[in-house]
Design a protein around this motif. Sequence first.
Motif, PDB file in Angstrom:
ATOM      1  N   GLY A  57      -9.119  -3.639   6.857  1.00 50.95           N
ATOM      2  CA  GLY A  57      -8.543  -3.550   5.518  1.00 50.95           C
ATOM      3  C   GLY A  57      -9.562  -3.451   4.393  1.00 50.95           C
ATOM      4  N   PRO A  58     -10.533  -4.367   4.318  1.00 44.76           N
ATOM      5  CA  PRO A  58     -11.541  -4.272   3.255  1.00 44.76           C
ATOM      6  C   PRO A  58     -12.372  -2.992   3.319  1.00 44.76           C
ATOM      7  CG  PRO A  58     -11.525  -6.478   4.181  1.00 44.76           C
ATOM      8  CD  PRO A  58     -10.647  -5.622   5.057  1.00 44.76           C
ATOM      9  N   TYR A  59     -12.592  -2.483   4.515  1.00 41.83           N
ATOM     10  CA  TYR A  59     -13.344  -1.238   4.668  1.00 41.83           C
ATOM     11  C   TYR A  59     -12.526  -0.061   4.135  1.00 41.83           C
ATOM     12  CZ  TYR A  59     -16.414  -4.013   7.593  1.00 41.83           C
ATOM     13  OH  TYR A  59     -17.274  -4.967   8.053  1.00 41.83           O
ATOM     14  N   ALA A  60     -11.235  -0.048   4.452  1.00 44.03           N
ATOM     15  CA  ALA A  60     -10.357   1.011   3.955  1.00 44.03           C
ATOM     16  C   ALA A  60     -10.294   0.990   2.437  1.00 44.03           C
ATOM     17  CB  ALA A  60      -8.960   0.860   4.556  1.00 44.03           C
ATOM     18  N   LYS A  61     -10.180  -0.196   1.848  1.00 46.79           N
ATOM     19  CA  LYS A  61     -10.126  -0.300   0.386  1.00 46.79           C
ATOM     20  C   LYS A  61     -11.436   0.183  -0.240  1.00 46.79           C
ATOM     21  CE  LYS A  61      -7.910  -3.507  -1.796  1.00 46.79           C
ATOM     22  NZ  LYS A  61      -7.441  -4.786  -2.324  1.00 46.79           N
ATOM     23  N   ALA A  78      -3.743  -4.627   3.745  1.00 49.93           N
ATOM     24  CA  ALA A  78      -5.207  -4.545   3.800  1.00 49.93           C
ATOM     25  C   ALA A  78      -5.904  -5.900   3.777  1.00 49.93           C
ATOM     26  CB  ALA A  78      -5.708  -3.680   2.649  1.00 49.93           C
ATOM     27  N   VAL A  79      -5.157  -6.977   3.714  1.00 52.72           N
ATOM     28  CA  VAL A  79      -5.773  -8.310   3.742  1.00 52.72           C
ATOM     29  C   VAL A  79      -5.774  -8.801   5.187  1.00 52.72           C
ATOM     30  CG1 VAL A  79      -5.594 -10.691   2.938  1.00 52.72           C
ATOM     31  CG2 VAL A  79      -5.018  -8.809   1.388  1.00 52.72           C
ATOM     32  N   PRO A  80      -6.961  -9.002   5.767  1.00 53.40           N
ATOM     33  CA  PRO A  80      -7.014  -9.456   7.162  1.00 53.40           C
ATOM     34  C   PRO A  80      -6.367 -10.834   7.338  1.00 53.40           C
ATOM     35  CG  PRO A  80      -9.162  -8.655   6.443  1.00 53.40           C
ATOM     36  CD  PRO A  80      -8.300  -8.754   5.222  1.00 53.40           C
ATOM     37  N   LYS A  81      -5.636 -10.977   8.427  1.00 50.68           N
ATOM     38  CA  LYS A  81      -4.992 -12.246   8.778  1.00 50.68           C
ATOM     39  C   LYS A  81      -5.322 -12.556  10.237  1.00 50.68           C
ATOM     40  CE  LYS A  81      -2.549 -12.506   4.920  1.00 50.68           C
ATOM     41  NZ  LYS A  81      -2.523 -13.575   3.975  1.00 50.68           N
TER      42      LYS A  81
END
Length: 107
Positions: A57-61, A78-81
């Motif tokens: 997610g953070p990489y995509a953002k 996009a927030v990893p859980k």
Amino acid sequence: TSVKAADGSAEVSVEVISSTENHVNLLKTIFDFGAIKTLLDRPDFSMVYDAMHGVNGPYAKKVFVDELGQPEEVCMNAVPKDDFNGGHADPNLTYAKELVAIMGLNR
């Protein structure tokens, strides 16, 4: 940054790096970001990237929002859980019902 053991017995130096920045820099050597941005900015083109609450997610953002100037809405979940927010990490049509609906594939 220095980190000391709670009992003072040891101290180590830690260098904090931005893994997303390193990742984007590598991608820029492989892909033509200008051409990708041209496609993404076309009025007849739309996209959604479902990170499914995984680590990507953070990489995509960083790529789509920060580098290619797309709205944050293109990166969903996009927030990893730890538990993928109760979902399934397998990106297929069975487990990606929300994405399938957004894309209009459920008709």
